[in-house]
Design a protein around this motif. Structure first.
Motif, PDB file in Angstrom:
ATOM      1  N   MET A   1     -25.434  -3.764   5.171  1.00  0.00           N
ATOM      2  CA  MET A   1     -25.626  -4.718   6.263  1.00  0.00           C
ATOM      3  C   MET A   1     -24.481  -5.710   6.274  1.00  0.00           C
ATOM      4  O   MET A   1     -24.029  -6.170   5.219  1.00  0.00           O
ATOM      5  CB  MET A   1     -26.957  -5.447   6.111  1.00  0.00           C
ATOM      6  N   ALA A   2     -24.005  -6.048   7.448  1.00  0.00           N
ATOM      7  CA  ALA A   2     -22.921  -7.007   7.603  1.00  0.00           C
ATOM      8  C   ALA A   2     -23.487  -8.357   8.026  1.00  0.00           C
ATOM      9  O   ALA A   2     -24.410  -8.427   8.833  1.00  0.00           O
ATOM     10  CB  ALA A   2     -21.919  -6.510   8.636  1.00  0.00           C
ATOM     11  N   VAL A   3     -22.910  -9.427   7.480  1.00  0.00           N
ATOM     12  CA  VAL A   3     -23.358 -10.784   7.768  1.00  0.00           C
ATOM     13  C   VAL A   3     -22.161 -11.614   8.203  1.00  0.00           C
ATOM     14  O   VAL A   3     -21.081 -11.537   7.606  1.00  0.00           O
ATOM     15  CB  VAL A   3     -24.014 -11.431   6.535  1.00  0.00           C
ATOM     16  N   SER A   4     -22.351 -12.413   9.242  1.00  0.00           N
ATOM     17  CA  SER A   4     -21.320 -13.340   9.686  1.00  0.00           C
ATOM     18  C   SER A   4     -21.951 -14.694   9.934  1.00  0.00           C
ATOM     19  O   SER A   4     -23.022 -14.786  10.549  1.00  0.00           O
ATOM     20  CB  SER A   4     -20.656 -12.837  10.976  1.00  0.00           C
ATOM     21  N   THR A   5     -21.313 -15.739   9.453  1.00  0.00           N
ATOM     22  CA  THR A   5     -21.802 -17.088   9.703  1.00  0.00           C
ATOM     23  C   THR A   5     -20.620 -17.985  10.013  1.00  0.00           C
ATOM     24  O   THR A   5     -19.493 -17.750   9.564  1.00  0.00           O
ATOM     25  CB  THR A   5     -22.592 -17.643   8.504  1.00  0.00           C
ATOM     26  N   GLY A   6     -20.864 -18.999  10.807  1.00  0.00           N
ATOM     27  CA  GLY A   6     -19.802 -19.918  11.191  1.00  0.00           C
ATOM     28  C   GLY A   6     -20.321 -20.872  12.236  1.00  0.00           C
ATOM     29  O   GLY A   6     -21.535 -21.061  12.384  1.00  0.00           O
ATOM     30  N   THR A   7     -19.411 -21.465  12.991  1.00  0.00           N
ATOM     31  CA  THR A   7     -19.803 -22.380  14.058  1.00  0.00           C
ATOM     32  C   THR A   7     -19.241 -21.887  15.382  1.00  0.00           C
ATOM     33  O   THR A   7     -18.197 -21.245  15.441  1.00  0.00           O
ATOM     34  CB  THR A   7     -19.298 -23.813  13.787  1.00  0.00           C
ATOM     35  N   ALA A   8     -19.965 -22.192  16.439  1.00  0.00           N
ATOM     36  CA  ALA A   8     -19.532 -21.899  17.798  1.00  0.00           C
ATOM     37  C   ALA A   8     -19.533 -23.205  18.576  1.00  0.00           C
ATOM     38  O   ALA A   8     -20.316 -24.115  18.284  1.00  0.00           O
ATOM     39  CB  ALA A   8     -20.462 -20.887  18.456  1.00  0.00           C
ATOM     40  N   THR A   9     -18.664 -23.294  19.567  1.00  0.00           N
ATOM     41  CA  THR A   9     -18.555 -24.546  20.317  1.00  0.00           C
ATOM     42  C   THR A   9     -19.726 -24.763  21.259  1.00  0.00           C
ATOM     43  O   THR A   9     -20.035 -25.908  21.598  1.00  0.00           O
ATOM     44  CB  THR A   9     -17.243 -24.582  21.118  1.00  0.00           C
ATOM     45  N   ASP A  10     -20.376 -23.650  21.689  1.00  0.00           N
ATOM     46  CA  ASP A  10     -21.522 -23.750  22.583  1.00  0.00           C
ATOM     47  C   ASP A  10     -22.202 -22.389  22.665  1.00  0.00           C
ATOM     48  O   ASP A  10     -21.810 -21.445  21.976  1.00  0.00           O
ATOM     49  CB  ASP A  10     -21.112 -24.226  23.977  1.00  0.00           C
ATOM     50  N   TYR A  11     -23.208 -22.278  23.514  1.00  0.00           N
ATOM     51  CA  TYR A  11     -24.004 -21.060  23.600  1.00  0.00           C
ATOM     52  C   TYR A  11     -23.224 -19.884  24.152  1.00  0.00           C
ATOM     53  O   TYR A  11     -23.473 -18.727  23.796  1.00  0.00           O
ATOM     54  CB  TYR A  11     -25.289 -21.310  24.383  1.00  0.00           C
ATOM     55  N   HIS A  12     -22.238 -20.147  25.020  1.00  0.00           N
ATOM     56  CA  HIS A  12     -21.373 -19.078  25.521  1.00  0.00           C
ATOM     57  C   HIS A  12     -20.432 -18.579  24.425  1.00  0.00           C
ATOM     58  O   HIS A  12     -20.205 -17.370  24.285  1.00  0.00           O
ATOM     59  CB  HIS A  12     -20.541 -19.577  26.699  1.00  0.00           C
ATOM     60  N   ASP A  13     -19.860 -19.503  23.679  1.00  0.00           N
ATOM     61  CA  ASP A  13     -18.944 -19.131  22.595  1.00  0.00           C
ATOM     62  C   ASP A  13     -19.679 -18.310  21.543  1.00  0.00           C
ATOM     63  O   ASP A  13     -19.122 -17.355  20.980  1.00  0.00           O
ATOM     64  CB  ASP A  13     -18.342 -20.390  21.970  1.00  0.00           C
ATOM     65  N   ALA A  14     -20.942 -18.650  21.280  1.00  0.00           N
ATOM     66  CA  ALA A  14     -21.736 -17.872  20.321  1.00  0.00           C
ATOM     67  C   ALA A  14     -21.922 -16.440  20.815  1.00  0.00           C
ATOM     68  O   ALA A  14     -21.889 -15.482  20.030  1.00  0.00           O
ATOM     69  CB  ALA A  14     -23.084 -18.536  20.092  1.00  0.00           C
ATOM     70  N   LEU A  15     -22.118 -16.269  22.127  1.00  0.00           N
ATOM     71  CA  LEU A  15     -22.283 -14.934  22.696  1.00  0.00           C
ATOM     72  C   LEU A  15     -21.005 -14.114  22.507  1.00  0.00           C
ATOM     73  O   LEU A  15     -21.064 -12.929  22.148  1.00  0.00           O
ATOM     74  CB  LEU A  15     -22.637 -15.035  24.175  1.00  0.00           C
ATOM     75  N   ASN A  16     -19.870 -14.725  22.719  1.00  0.00           N
ATOM     76  CA  ASN A  16     -18.604 -14.019  22.525  1.00  0.00           C
ATOM     77  C   ASN A  16     -18.376 -13.677  21.060  1.00  0.00           C
ATOM     78  O   ASN A  16     -17.885 -12.591  20.724  1.00  0.00           O
ATOM     79  CB  ASN A  16     -17.445 -14.853  23.055  1.00  0.00           C
ATOM     80  N   LYS A  17     -18.734 -14.592  20.176  1.00  0.00           N
ATOM     81  CA  LYS A  17     -18.585 -14.319  18.741  1.00  0.00           C
ATOM     82  C   LYS A  17     -19.494 -13.175  18.313  1.00  0.00           C
ATOM     83  O   LYS A  17     -19.106 -12.332  17.470  1.00  0.00           O
ATOM     84  CB  LYS A  17     -18.855 -15.577  17.926  1.00  0.00           C
ATOM     85  N   LEU A  18     -20.706 -13.098  18.872  1.00  0.00           N
ATOM     86  CA  LEU A  18     -21.575 -11.962  18.568  1.00  0.00           C
ATOM     87  C   LEU A  18     -20.939 -10.673  19.084  1.00  0.00           C
ATOM     88  O   LEU A  18     -20.956  -9.644  18.391  1.00  0.00           O
ATOM     89  CB  LEU A  18     -22.954 -12.159  19.199  1.00  0.00           C
ATOM     90  N   ARG A  19     -20.370 -10.699  20.269  1.00  0.00           N
ATOM     91  CA  ARG A  19     -19.702  -9.514  20.835  1.00  0.00           C
ATOM     92  C   ARG A  19     -18.608  -9.005  19.897  1.00  0.00           C
ATOM     93  O   ARG A  19     -18.548  -7.809  19.575  1.00  0.00           O
ATOM     94  CB  ARG A  19     -19.113  -9.855  22.198  1.00  0.00           C
ATOM     95  N   LEU A  20     -17.743  -9.906  19.445  1.00  0.00           N
ATOM     96  CA  LEU A  20     -16.630  -9.508  18.587  1.00  0.00           C
ATOM     97  C   LEU A  20     -17.121  -8.973  17.251  1.00  0.00           C
ATOM     98  O   LEU A  20     -16.566  -8.000  16.704  1.00  0.00           O
ATOM     99  CB  LEU A  20     -15.692 -10.694  18.375  1.00  0.00           C
TER     100      LEU A  20
END
Length: 318
Positions: A1-20
Motif C-alpha cells: 500500500m502506498a501512503v502520501s501525506t502533506g499539505t494542500a492550499t485548498d480543496y481544489h489543490d488537494a484534488l490535483n494532488k490526489l490525481r498525481l
C-alpha cells in the motif's frame, strides 16, 4: 500500500494532488476537469489498477457554496465509465456522498492500493474522510463480482462541525452517507447513525429506518423492532468505549466489517471487511498518533470534531 501525506492550499489543490498520486501508483485517469477558480467545480474520475476483471470507476468532485463558506468533495463509484455521462449518471453509479474540506490550507493523508483509496483531511482541529473502491469480501471472486464500498461524511453539503449524529466518519457512517454493492449488483445504504441533532452516540432504530447494512463494531447488534444497545451503560464495550490495552500493552484493533440486516425472515451475514480500516479505542491516545500492532503501523483519526474514547478509527499504513 502506498501512503502520501502533506499539505494542500485548498480543496481544489488537494484534488490535483490526489490525481498525481494515483497516477504515480498506476491508476488510470478517465476524466480530469481542472477547476477554473476557487468557486467553480473540478472533477476527477479514475480507475484502480485492479487484480481481476472488475475495475470500478471512482469519481471525486470538488464543489463550493461560497456564501455558506462550505467547500466539499463529492465521492461516488460506478460499475463502468461512460465519457458522455456526468458522474452520478455513470453505469451502475452509487449516490454521491459529501466530504467537507476547506478553501484554506489543509493536511491530507492518502492511502492507496490496487483496490481502493482512503482519504483523510485535517481542517483546523477536525477530520473528514472518504473510502472509495473495493472492500474485502468474505467470498470467492466469482461469487462476489463487485464488492464496492463508497463512503463520505454526510448525505448533503454540511459544515464539518455540524452537531448531528449523521455527520460521521467512514468507520461509523451516518444516515445515507455510504453505500455498498451487493452480490446482486444492487446498491444498499450503509449507516450506523440516525439523523438526530446533538445526539451522540445515536444508533439507528431498526424499525424506523429501512437500512440494509451497517459497519461493525461501531454498531454492534440487530434486534427486530427495537433499538440496539445505544449507551455504554447497556453494554460497556460498545464502540470500544471502555476497551483497555492487553497484557503486552497493545490496544486491540478490530477490522471494520460490513454486516447485512436480516431480510425476508432470513439471517444476516458478515459481507466483508473494509480494506485497511480498523476500530479501536481512543483511551490514552491522541489524533494522528501511530501505533504498531502485529508488525504493522496504524495511524489514529478521530470522528470529525469528536474526541471521546469511542470516536476513533485506525488506518493501516505499512
Amino acid at each position: 500500500m502506498a501512503v502520501s501525506t502533506g499539505t494542500a492550499t485548498d480543496y481544489h489543490d488537494a484534488l490535483n494532488k490526489l490525481r498525481l498520486f494515483l497516477i504515480a501508483q498506476g491508476w488510470t485517469v478517465l476524466r480530469w476537469n481542472a477547476p477554473a477558480s476557487i468557486s467553480l467545480p473540478g472533477e476527477l474520475c479514475v480507475r484502480p489498477i485492479g487484480t481481476g476483471s472488475f475495475r470500478p470507476a471512482l469519481t471525486f468532485q470538488s464543489i463550493a457554496n461560497v456564501p455558506g463558506g462550505l467547500y466539499h468533495w463529492i465521492v461516488s463509484g460506478a460499475q463502468d465509465f461512460d465519457a458522455g455521462s456526468i458522474a452520478l449518471a455513470q453505469p451502475g453509479s452509487s449516490q454521491g456522498f459529501y466530504v467537507p474540506i476547506s478553501n484554506n490550507t489543509i493536511t491530507y493523508w492518502f492511502y492507496v492500493n490496487d483496490r481502493r483509496v482512503i482519504c483523510v483531511f485535517k481542517i483546523g482541529t477536525n477530520y473528514s474522510s472518504l473510502y472509495a473502491g473495493l472492500f474485502l469480501p468474505f467470498s470467492l471472486p466469482l461469487e462476489y463480482r463487485r464488492p464496492l464500498y463508497i463512503a463520505g461524511n454526510h448525505r448533503s453539503q454540511q459544515a464539518i462541525t455540524l452537531a448531528n449524529s449523521a455527520n460521521s466518519f467512514i468507520a461509523d457512517p451516518g444516515l445515507n452517507a455510504a453505500q455498498m454493492m451487493t452480490m446482486e449488483d444492487l446498491w444498499l445504504f450503509v449507516h450506523n447513525r440516525a439523523d438526530n441533532t446533538g445526539a451522540d452516540p445515536n444508533v439507528i432504530l431498526n424499525s424506523s429506518v429501512p437500512a440494509s447494512v451497517w459497519v461493525w463494531p461501531k454498531k454492534t447488534e440487530f434486534h427486530t423492532g427495537i433499538a440496539q444497545s445505544s449507551t455504554t451503560a447497556s453494554w460497556p464495550y460498545w464502540t470500544n468505549e471502555n476497551m483497555r490495552p492487553n497484557l503486552a500493552g497493545e490496544m486491540p484493533l478490530t477490522q471494520c466489517m460490513l454486516m447485512s440486516y436480516p431480510q425476508n425472515s432470513a439471517a444476516g451475514a458478515m459481507m466483508g471487511a473494509l480494506d485497511g480500516v480498523y476500530d479501536t479505542s481512543g483511551f490514552n491516545r491522541i489524533a494522528e498518533q501511530t501505533v504498531t500492532f502485529g508488525g504493522s503501523t496504524f495511524r489514529l483519526f478521530p470522528n470529525m470534531y469528536r474526541s471521546g474514547n469511542s470516536q476513533f478509527m485506525a488506518i493501516e499504513e505499512v
